[in-house]
Design a protein around this motif. Structure first.
Motif, short mmCIF file in Angstrom:
data_model
loop_
_atom_site.label_atom_id
_atom_site.label_comp_id
_atom_site.label_asym_id
_atom_site.label_seq_id
_atom_site.Cartn_x
_atom_site.Cartn_y
_atom_site.Cartn_z
N VAL A 1 59.18 -11.71 127.19
CA VAL A 1 57.80 -11.51 127.49
C VAL A 1 57.31 -9.71 127.34
O VAL A 1 55.91 -9.11 127.54
CB VAL A 1 57.00 -12.36 128.22
CG1 VAL A 1 55.76 -12.25 128.92
CG2 VAL A 1 57.23 -14.09 127.53
N GLY A 2 58.20 -9.68 128.37
CA GLY A 2 57.92 -7.73 129.01
C GLY A 2 57.95 -6.89 128.21
O GLY A 2 57.69 -5.44 127.84
N VAL A 3 59.06 -7.11 126.73
CA VAL A 3 59.71 -5.93 126.14
C VAL A 3 58.62 -6.66 124.61
O VAL A 3 58.10 -5.68 124.15
CB VAL A 3 61.39 -6.08 125.95
CG1 VAL A 3 61.50 -4.41 124.78
CG2 VAL A 3 61.69 -5.94 128.13
N HIS A 4 59.08 -7.42 124.34
CA HIS A 4 58.73 -7.43 122.63
C HIS A 4 57.20 -8.66 122.53
O HIS A 4 56.82 -8.24 121.27
CB HIS A 4 60.09 -8.95 122.45
CG HIS A 4 61.34 -8.13 123.06
ND1 HIS A 4 61.09 -7.72 121.33
CD2 HIS A 4 61.99 -8.42 123.29
CE1 HIS A 4 63.06 -6.90 122.26
NE2 HIS A 4 63.31 -7.90 122.68
N CYS A 5 56.89 -8.87 123.27
CA CYS A 5 55.43 -9.92 123.14
C CYS A 5 54.92 -10.97 124.40
O CYS A 5 55.53 -11.45 124.71
CB CYS A 5 55.69 -11.24 121.78
SG CYS A 5 53.82 -11.91 121.68
N PRO A 6 53.77 -10.15 124.72
CA PRO A 6 53.06 -8.77 123.80
C PRO A 6 53.71 -7.80 124.32
O PRO A 6 53.13 -6.33 124.07
CB PRO A 6 51.49 -9.38 124.37
CG PRO A 6 51.64 -9.81 125.80
CD PRO A 6 53.48 -10.97 125.62
N GLY A 7 54.78 -7.15 125.23
CA GLY A 7 55.12 -5.68 125.77
C GLY A 7 54.75 -5.88 127.46
O GLY A 7 54.65 -6.38 128.15
N GLN A 8 54.28 -4.19 127.44
CA GLN A 8 53.95 -3.67 128.47
C GLN A 8 52.41 -3.81 129.49
O GLN A 8 52.20 -3.89 130.02
CB GLN A 8 53.81 -2.01 128.38
CG GLN A 8 52.78 -1.51 127.26
CD GLN A 8 52.94 -0.34 127.33
OE1 GLN A 8 53.85 0.56 126.92
NE2 GLN A 8 51.90 0.31 125.92
N ASN A 9 51.58 -4.87 127.48
CA ASN A 9 50.45 -5.63 128.67
C ASN A 9 50.41 -7.25 128.79
O ASN A 9 49.68 -7.59 129.10
CB ASN A 9 49.62 -5.73 127.56
CG ASN A 9 49.43 -4.02 126.91
OD1 ASN A 9 48.94 -2.96 127.76
ND2 ASN A 9 49.32 -3.77 125.49
N ALA A 10 51.89 -7.54 129.18
CA ALA A 10 52.17 -8.95 129.74
C ALA A 10 51.78 -8.97 131.31
O ALA A 10 52.27 -8.10 132.13
CB ALA A 10 53.62 -8.83 129.18
#
Length: 146
Positions: free
Chosen positions: A72-81
């Protein structure tokens, strides 16, 4: 931030898939035990684990959950999670030396709440057997002023 995705809600669609592999190392189990305080001999002592019918030290369920947090925090969605909820079922243990294949599929998107639900799964990368499955509910953050 290099290597961290920055998907926004509008970038995603139901059915999209994301994946990565991670080797489960003894050092990761040791670090998780130190940080969490879970020093159960099932995780820390291979002989004890074998006496209980396991093939060696069992990786913590929380460590496996941390791989979903990485998704969640890196791949999907990443920084907007913003990880809001996690529901996991642990079907089979992972051991030090195993390689986990972590996958997520966008299952549901709610435009009204700007929330998505991911179907998540962790399989053994060498056998394809499912060890963990569940769902993650993810909200989206925005920069102040957006």
């Amino acid at each position: 931030m290099a290597g961290i995705a920055s998907f926004r809600f509008s970038d995603l669609s139901e059915g999209q898939e994301f994946a990565f592999d991670v080797a489960i190392r003894a050092e990761d189990i040791d670090t998780y035990a130190r940080v969490s305080g879970d020093v159960s001999p099932l995780h820390m002592d291979a002989a004890f684990a074998k006496q209980r019918g396991f093939r060696g030290r069992v990786a913590h369920g929380g460590l496996l959950g941390a791989y979903i947090s990485r998704m969640v925090g890196v791949h999907c969605p990443g920084q907007n999670a913003l990880l809001q909820a996690l529901d996991l079922k642990f079907l089979k243990p992972f051991y030090e030396g195993d390689t986990a294949h972590v996958t997520a599929q966008v299952d549901m998107l709610s435009a009204a709440t700007q929330v998505m639900v991911l179907k998540v799964q962790i399989t053994d990368a060498s056998t394809g057997q499912v060890h963990v499955r569940g769902k993650a509910q993810v909200g989206f953050t925005r920069s102040i002023g957006e």
